[in-house]
Design a protein around this motif. Structure first.
Motif, PDB file in Angstrom:
ATOM      1  N   VAL A 102       0.833  -1.206   0.000  1.00 27.48           N
ATOM      2  CA  VAL A 102       0.000   0.000   0.000  1.00 27.48           C
ATOM      3  C   VAL A 102       0.868   1.256   0.000  1.00 27.48           C
ATOM      4  CG1 VAL A 102      -1.987  -1.128   1.051  1.00 27.48           C
ATOM      5  CG2 VAL A 102      -0.222  -0.140   2.526  1.00 27.48           C
ATOM      6  N   GLY A 103       0.262   2.349  -0.415  1.00 24.07           N
ATOM      7  CA  GLY A 103       1.007   3.586  -0.606  1.00 24.07           C
ATOM      8  C   GLY A 103       1.634   4.145   0.654  1.00 24.07           C
ATOM      9  N   ASN A 104       1.103   3.805   1.826  1.00 20.67           N
ATOM     10  CA  ASN A 104       1.649   4.310   3.086  1.00 20.67           C
ATOM     11  C   ASN A 104       2.656   3.350   3.714  1.00 20.67           C
ATOM     12  OD1 ASN A 104      -1.054   2.895   3.450  1.00 20.67           O
ATOM     13  ND2 ASN A 104      -0.208   2.723   5.514  1.00 20.67           N
ATOM     14  N   ALA A 105       3.200   2.416   2.938  1.00 16.80           N
ATOM     15  CA  ALA A 105       4.114   1.406   3.482  1.00 16.80           C
ATOM     16  C   ALA A 105       5.345   2.051   4.091  1.00 16.80           C
ATOM     17  CB  ALA A 105       4.518   0.431   2.390  1.00 16.80           C
ATOM     18  N   SER A 106       5.864   1.405   5.126  1.00 21.27           N
ATOM     19  CA  SER A 106       7.052   1.905   5.808  1.00 21.27           C
ATOM     20  C   SER A 106       8.304   1.589   5.001  1.00 21.27           C
ATOM     21  CB  SER A 106       7.161   1.269   7.199  1.00 21.27           C
ATOM     22  OG  SER A 106       7.426  -0.119   7.076  1.00 21.27           O
ATOM     23  N   ALA A 107       9.405   2.188   5.420  1.00 22.98           N
ATOM     24  CA  ALA A 107      10.686   1.980   4.733  1.00 22.98           C
ATOM     25  C   ALA A 107      11.167   0.539   4.844  1.00 22.98           C
ATOM     26  CB  ALA A 107      11.736   2.930   5.313  1.00 22.98           C
ATOM     27  N   ASP A 108      10.592  -0.236   5.794  1.00 24.77           N
ATOM     28  CA  ASP A 108      10.970  -1.643   5.938  1.00 24.77           C
ATOM     29  C   ASP A 108      10.835  -2.408   4.625  1.00 24.77           C
ATOM     30  OD1 ASP A 108      11.032  -0.951   8.598  1.00 24.77           O
ATOM     31  OD2 ASP A 108       9.148  -1.935   9.119  1.00 24.77           O
ATOM     32  N   LEU A 109       9.925  -1.956   3.765  1.00 21.63           N
ATOM     33  CA  LEU A 109       9.611  -2.702   2.548  1.00 21.63           C
ATOM     34  C   LEU A 109      10.267  -2.116   1.307  1.00 21.63           C
ATOM     35  CD1 LEU A 109       5.802  -3.427   3.145  1.00 21.63           C
ATOM     36  CD2 LEU A 109       7.781  -4.850   3.700  1.00 21.63           C
ATOM     37  N   ALA A 110      11.173  -1.206   1.494  1.00 19.96           N
ATOM     38  CA  ALA A 110      11.796  -0.553   0.339  1.00 19.96           C
ATOM     39  C   ALA A 110      12.621  -1.519  -0.498  1.00 19.96           C
ATOM     40  CB  ALA A 110      12.670   0.608   0.806  1.00 19.96           C
TER      41      ALA A 110
END
Length: 679
Positions: A622-630
């Motif tokens: 989703v668009g608000n994903a955290s940097a963990d998923l970069a």
């Protein structure tokens, strides 16, 4: 579509193939090459890659150390190297699989574009494809070619058979689809493993290689006088690897003991390359030579030491002149030689165990026999070679019926199966900041759920009670199942309006998990624990930063303790049983319906979603994903959407054709779709 065939055993190269040069260089090599080349002829196939092991063996030639080899337009062989450059027989491949899997994953990570599907041939390739599916989300199809369970049924045992059957069971359980050649394989053989397969098994008959080319040099068929006193007689032809299950010695005994056959026809057995092969093959060849030395067989048996594809084609043509082809194997999974014989107009006598039953029934070009009854084998052969009218009728049926086995039809059918793998059967979504965070979007998701038949589970780091509470608070729909505590508990509907924990899944997480040892090893680190309510049988949780998570990993590694350490939301650290996690729990739930991770969509926003976003066939970030998923691996199945929270989940579903665009766009939510595809 990019298709990748994965085949690890044998000597795989572009034609001409040196069949029989090793024990594992057999019919599956021809199957893979023909399948790939005919799939590549389709307009909807962009490229076909055949991946195999690279090895450097002076006995076998330098071809198999070449990293890239073009086979045909849009078809290439890619050879993957590991530190072990030896040629390895099938029995020795098991120890090499972890190293090959890592090398293969490195190869895929560097590929400019990854394949859409992997077609794994034999269970060893399926084991590697399983690793790839978990890491990159690429679904895999499994073709067993021959199954250990039938070797056991025919009393053909071996020291490694238990391990082989276990590996085949894992391959059947994990494959997104299973492609076999006959209904017998689909129903009886695969069914014998007692794995829930649902509609994943597809019988797709292969085609027959071309055998109508004129050889450039004299062949064995031109030199039968080197072995036979009366080479003009019809021939009884057998072509098979010299292994016990092919039952070649029984054929020689059947011929030896029947005076009519000895006086009517000669026996020609093409059994591999005699100067190569393993101990078992040498033992079978020695037995064949001993039998052929019987004075009754003098000048009546040809046992060539080597052959090539031209020899095989010429011998089929020779057998068509009044002769017969025999496959008396104890069990034959398919029986491609019987289709080849049909195409050449050669009647057949075949085992009544396995694929030949279906082939002979389809084409109508021969007789079936009990392979353990030499008198029955001899009588069936004599019924054809001593009856010209029957021979002519069976030959005509073969020539007409061989078209039932067509590589173009195979290519069309398998392309359709591959495409179906992209049709998701299950949505697994995180809750916090994925489904929650925007009331209008949550309401739109609830409306979608009310009108969709797609099964839906939540996969959250929360406890079961907390997950239910947050769903009620946000008026989100009830799922079909709950995956809670970061994938360490699977909660199922009990059928009576309540819920129960899946005991089988919980028990599976005990493997290699020493909870007390892990807790004791981490206690001296002084990292702040989360409240006791967050603890679980297979989970220990802390508050900390990335450095704390790194210290935990290092401490566990130094202590030799197996665990998964997940850092998310910049402050949460979860230490899980090594086989736990959201992806594992989704796989366990999907398996109840005969599905795999390739059939699933995962939706999430943080680091504790990473494993399911990587392993599932489709993933929505989703668009608000955290940097963990970069740093998630870019792949065709990964959808990074612009919309936030539940609107982002709907936007991803709309991109997959599973939601209407207007439902996916609640008021005041951006709707531009950014679907990540491989570069």
């Amino acid at each position: 579509m990019i298709i990748l065939h994965l085949a690890l055993g044998g000597c795989l190269k572009s034609p001409p193939t040196h069949f029989g040069i090793t024990a594992d260089t057999g019919g599956h090599i021809a199957y893979v090459l023909d399948a790939a080349c005919h799939q590549a002829l389709r307009d909807d196939v962009e490229q076909v890659i055949i991946a195999t092991r690279a090895f450097d063996d002076a006995r076998l030639g330098a071809d198999y150390a070449v990293a890239r080899e073009t086979v045909a337009a849009k078809v290439a062989i890619h050879r993957i190297a590991t530190a072990d450059r030896r040629y390895l027989e099938k029995e020795a491949l098991g120890a090499e699989l972890p190293a090959f899997a890592e090398a293969f994953c490195d190869y895929l990570a560097m590929a400019p574009r990854r394949p859409d599907v992997i077609h794994a041939h034999f269970a060893d390739a399926a084991a590697v494809a399983t690793v790839v599916q978990r890491r990159f989300g690429i679904p895999f199809v499994y073709t067993p070619h021959a199954l250990g369970i039938d070797k056991r049924a025919q009393n053909i045992d071996g020291a490694d058979l238990d391990a082989r059957i276990a590996a085949e069971r894992r391959a059947i359980a994990g494959a997104a689809a299973i492609i076999v050649s006959t209904r017998d394989e689909a129903e009886r053989q695969v069914g014998g493993y007692r794995v829930e397969v649902g509609e994943r098994v597809h019988p797709v008959a292969p085609g027959v290689p071309r055998r109508d080319l004129i050889p450039a040099a004299p062949t064995i068929a031109d030199r039968l006088g080197d072995w036979l006193d009366q080479p003009e007689r019809p021939i009884i032809l057998a072509i098979a690897r010299p292994v016990a299950k092919k039952n070649l010695a029984m054929l020689v005994r059947a011929y030896r003991d029947d005076a009519v056959l000895r006086d009517t026809a000669n026996l020609v057995i093409v059994a591999g390359q005699h100067d190569h092969g393993c101990d078992d093959e040498r033992a079978v060849l020695a037995e064949l030579r001993d039998l052929a030395a019987d004075p009754r067989l003098a000048g009546r048996v040809a046992l060539p030491r080597q052959h090539d594809v031209d020899d095989v084609a010429a011998l089929y043509r020779r057998a068509a002149a009044g002769g017969v082809f025999v496959n008396a194997a104890l069990h034959e999974p398919f029986g491609l030689t019987l289709v080849e014989a049909a195409a050449a107009g050669v009647p057949v006598v075949a085992t009544h165990n396995g694929g030949p039953v279906e082939i002979v029934a389809t084409i109508g070009h021969g007789l079936l026999v009990d392979p353990t009854d030499p008198a029955a084998i001899a009588a069936a052969i004599a019924a054809i070679v001593t009856n010209p009218a029957r021979h002519a009728a069976l030959a005509a049926a073969g020539a007409a019926g061989a078209d039932h086995y067509c590589w173009h039809r195979y290519a069309a059918a398998t392309r359709g199966i591959y495409a179906d793998l992209a049709a998701p059967r299950l949505l697994a979504s995180d809750i916090d900041n994925t489904l929650t965070g925007d009331a209008a979007a949550a309401e739109a998701f609830a409306a979608w759920r009310a009108g969709s038949a797609l099964p839906f589970v939540v996969a959250t780091g929360r406890s079961f009670d907390a997950a239910r509470m947050i769903l009620r608070r946000w008026r989100l729909p009830q799922p079909d199942a709950f995956i809670v505590d970061v994938g360490t508990r699977l909660i199922l509907a009990d059928g009576h309006g309540g819920w129960r924990e899946c005991a089988d899944y919980a028990a599976s997480l005990d493997t290699q998990w020493d909870r007390a040892g892990v807790a004791a090893a981490l206690a001296p680190l002084g990292i702040t624990p989360q409240p006791p309510a967050t603890e679980g049988r297979h989970k220990i949780s802390f508050y900390g930063d990335a450095a704390d998570a790194a210290r935990i990993r290092a401490t566990l590694a130094e202590a030799g303790l197996a665990a998964r350490v997940i850092f998310s939301h910049d402050r949460l650290i979860d230490v899980l049983a090594p086989t736990g996690g959201k992806a594992q729990a989704i796989a366990a739930y999907a398996a109840r319906f005969g599905w795999t991770l390739a059939d699933c969509i995962a939706a999430g926003d943080s680091g504790n979603d990473a494993d399911m976003l990587t392993a599932c066939g489709h993933a929505i970030v989703v668009g608000n994903a955290s940097a963990d998923l970069a740093d998630l691996p870019v792949r065709a199945g990964l959808h990074r959407v612009a919309a936030r929270h539940a609107a982002g989940v709907l936007q991803g579903l709309a991109a997959l054709g599973l939601a209407d665009a207007d439902i996916a766009a609640p008021p005041l939510v951006a709707v531009a779709v950014a679907v990540a595809v491989a570069a």
